[in-house]
Motif scaffolding. Sequence first.
Motif, PDB file in Angstrom:
ATOM      1  N   PHE A  39       0.786  -0.778   0.556  1.00 31.84           N
ATOM      2  CA  PHE A  39       0.180  -0.022  -0.055  1.00 31.84           C
ATOM      3  C   PHE A  39       0.776   1.474   0.110  1.00 31.84           C
ATOM      4  N   ASN A  40       2.201   1.549   0.893  1.00 28.47           N
ATOM      5  CA  ASN A  40       2.743   2.822   1.055  1.00 28.47           C
ATOM      6  C   ASN A  40       3.425   2.706  -0.353  1.00 28.47           C
ATOM      7  N   ALA A  41       3.524   1.836  -1.519  1.00 28.05           N
ATOM      8  CA  ALA A  41       4.001   2.267  -2.815  1.00 28.05           C
ATOM      9  C   ALA A  41       2.771   3.414  -3.877  1.00 28.05           C
ATOM     10  N   ALA A  42       2.154   3.390  -2.983  1.00 25.38           N
ATOM     11  CA  ALA A  42       1.433   4.185  -3.560  1.00 25.38           C
ATOM     12  C   ALA A  42      -0.080   4.500  -2.480  1.00 25.38           C
ATOM     13  N   GLN A 114      11.099   0.514   3.233  1.00 26.32           N
ATOM     14  CA  GLN A 114      10.634   0.905   1.993  1.00 26.32           C
ATOM     15  C   GLN A 114      10.765  -0.068   1.210  1.00 26.32           C
ATOM     16  N   ASP A 115      10.460  -1.851   1.505  1.00 26.34           N
ATOM     17  CA  ASP A 115      10.806  -2.020   0.001  1.00 26.34           C
ATOM     18  C   ASP A 115       9.801  -3.261  -0.653  1.00 26.34           C
ATOM     19  N   LEU A 116       9.326  -2.043  -1.575  1.00 24.32           N
ATOM     20  CA  LEU A 116       7.644  -2.874  -2.371  1.00 24.32           C
ATOM     21  C   LEU A 116       8.069  -4.371  -2.889  1.00 24.32           C
TER      22      LEU A 116
ATOM     23  N   VAL B 123       3.470  -1.451 -11.119  1.00 21.97           N
ATOM     24  CA  VAL B 123       3.736  -2.715  -9.727  1.00 21.97           C
ATOM     25  C   VAL B 123       3.259  -1.652  -8.387  1.00 21.97           C
ATOM     26  N   GLU B 124       3.295  -0.565  -7.920  1.00 19.84           N
ATOM     27  CA  GLU B 124       3.262  -0.370  -6.932  1.00 19.84           C
ATOM     28  C   GLU B 124       1.631   0.750  -6.615  1.00 19.84           C
ATOM     29  N   GLY B 125       1.051   0.179  -7.564  1.00 17.30           N
ATOM     30  CA  GLY B 125      -0.709   0.330  -7.199  1.00 17.30           C
ATOM     31  C   GLY B 125      -1.394   1.068  -8.285  1.00 17.30           C
ATOM     32  N   GLY B 234      16.441  -8.846 -15.799  1.00 16.87           N
ATOM     33  CA  GLY B 234      15.455  -8.148 -15.970  1.00 16.87           C
ATOM     34  C   GLY B 234      15.827  -6.643 -15.394  1.00 16.87           C
ATOM     35  N   TYR B 235      15.778  -5.243 -15.229  1.00 18.68           N
ATOM     36  CA  TYR B 235      16.181  -4.642 -14.613  1.00 18.68           C
ATOM     37  C   TYR B 235      15.775  -4.391 -13.422  1.00 18.68           C
ATOM     38  N   TRP B 236      15.004  -4.485 -13.824  1.00 19.04           N
ATOM     39  CA  TRP B 236      13.692  -4.638 -12.128  1.00 19.04           C
ATOM     40  C   TRP B 236      13.592  -5.927 -11.287  1.00 19.04           C
ATOM     41  N   GLU B 237      13.833  -6.561 -12.623  1.00 16.39           N
ATOM     42  CA  GLU B 237      14.532  -7.728 -11.804  1.00 16.39           C
ATOM     43  C   GLU B 237      14.949  -8.440 -11.007  1.00 16.39           C
ATOM     44  N   ASP B 238      16.231  -7.322 -11.097  1.00 19.03           N
ATOM     45  CA  ASP B 238      17.424  -7.606 -11.018  1.00 19.03           C
ATOM     46  C   ASP B 238      17.681  -6.416  -9.107  1.00 19.03           C
ATOM     47  N   GLN B 239      16.277  -6.361  -9.359  1.00 22.30           N
ATOM     48  CA  GLN B 239      16.565  -5.641  -7.832  1.00 22.30           C
ATOM     49  C   GLN B 239      15.280  -5.942  -7.427  1.00 22.30           C
ATOM     50  N   GLY B 240      15.191  -7.963  -7.511  1.00 18.49           N
ATOM     51  CA  GLY B 240      14.452  -8.398  -6.662  1.00 18.49           C
ATOM     52  C   GLY B 240      12.513  -8.445  -7.085  1.00 18.49           C
ATOM     53  N   TYR B 241      12.078  -7.705  -8.236  1.00 20.04           N
ATOM     54  CA  TYR B 241      10.734  -7.781  -8.439  1.00 20.04           C
ATOM     55  C   TYR B 241      10.551  -8.731  -9.282  1.00 20.04           C
TER      56      TYR B 241
END
Lengths: 276, 247
Positions: A39-42, A114-116, B123-125, B234-241
């Motif tokens: 939720f914190n991400a948006a 914070q770590d989505l 992804v943030e919502g 991917g770039y974001w996958e390398d950050q854990g996504y």
Amino acid sequence: MEPSLTGKRVYRHSIAARLTHWLWALAMLVLVMSGLQIFNAAPYLDASDKSNPAKRVLAIGAREPAADPQHPVGIVLLFGHPFTTTGLLGYTDDGAGAKTERAFPGWATLPGEQDLADGRRWHLFFGWILTLSIVVYIVAGAIRKDLRELILRPSDVPKLLPMQLYYFRLRKEPPPHGTYNPLQKAAYTVVLFVFIPLIILTGLALSPGVDALAGPITAVFGGRQFARLWHFTLMTLLIGYFLTHMALVFATGAWNNIRSMITGWYVLGEHDGVGP
Amino acid sequence: MNRRLFVASSLGALGLSGCTSRFKDSLTQGPFRSVLTSAEKLNGVVIGTRGMARLYTDADIDRNFRVNGLDTPSDTTYTGLQKDDWRGYRLVVDGLVDHPQRYSLAALRALPLQTQITRHDCVEGWSVIGKWRGVRLADVLSLAAPKPSARYVVFSCFDQDQQGTHYYESLSLGEAAHPQTVLALDLNDAPLDPRHGAPVRLRIPTQLGYKSAKWVYRIELAKSFAAIGNGNGGYWEDQGYEWFAGI
């Protein structure tokens, strides 16, 4: 309200019911905390198919007061009405000991900072744990016929008000009932068959893959952004259920209740029945 | 400040939150992490890239389309091409293919174009609806004729982040062949602007926004992406996504 125990012991919870009860309790805790992280991400909820500030129901953020910009305040906007929530919401701890602009504080989220990406890892794994443990709980309960004891029936409905009056100490005796009283049955039935299925479905409705695969799941909740609002609302209702559950577990003989969910054995109280 | 707020902020002040955070982070980063990440494979199998993303109408379009991910590239190759109105730009399709290709923007626009009004789910919502026009990735791939050994489609993109990490993304062949997976050239009836991925951006509406890589200049068919970046695809996958971003 400690009931006087009759001393008669009954085997109330099967091993499957006990294991899955604790498993989905754990899953709920992880899902709430990782959900707050996500939720914190948006940090806003819109009653709309897509992000739409004109239909914003809830927003959590921070504001720097013109008179004192050094000390930001946390603000919750609920239907446009502002509430100051510094320290708890909006301007809170960042999970590493400092204060920052952040909707839910570090102690309430998983991970703390914070770590989505990691929040999603927790959430999407424990979503499966919740779903599978609820399915096992219901199937095992149906096979063993335990489920019959906790499902609300039409004949229980007239007993709901007398039971509530008894809880309010406005009535001396509870209405006669089986293993669970009518209010318990109402709560368990709603949680098991309405709230939990809906929170799983609204979670799936957030997913673009599920939207393509089964569009009606997203459409029925008013679209992806709207589903996020329902998902959050259901979480709030389930937290409300949890708090009530805890209050009653402790009010009606904490040790007897907790032991029965560990060993399966429950000592009957004066008003306790057995059966549906 | 009411009592509950006071208690909550006092707990924070006592450093309890820092303590629980360390515990929670140790769970996230410890051996249990591989258990957590296993859900991605399950989600990829159960949800996958099936069905069609919902199509919207002109009335639903957000004219002010929110920017996702990284902003405008500062890469000098990129800014040079942009100043020259992309005349020097070529999209390369190579790797495990029988017929490597090089497309100018005009050559891409000469291919059949698809228009889709779809929702971009970040992804943030948040989410935003836009009208995309571009070339179906499936068409571009079939012209290049992937070899049977090819399993992934890797997109190299202009720009790098402040740490110098290059931006890239990848899809499976199945995801790439989805009829709504396009190489977008236009957004809302105008050529893409740099913030939205000019001149060519991947658009895959069945997955989250970070899969829709911006500023694509090379499409490489590969057997594996293990040797690229940190090896997560991917770039974001390398950050854990997640690499599978359908949920």
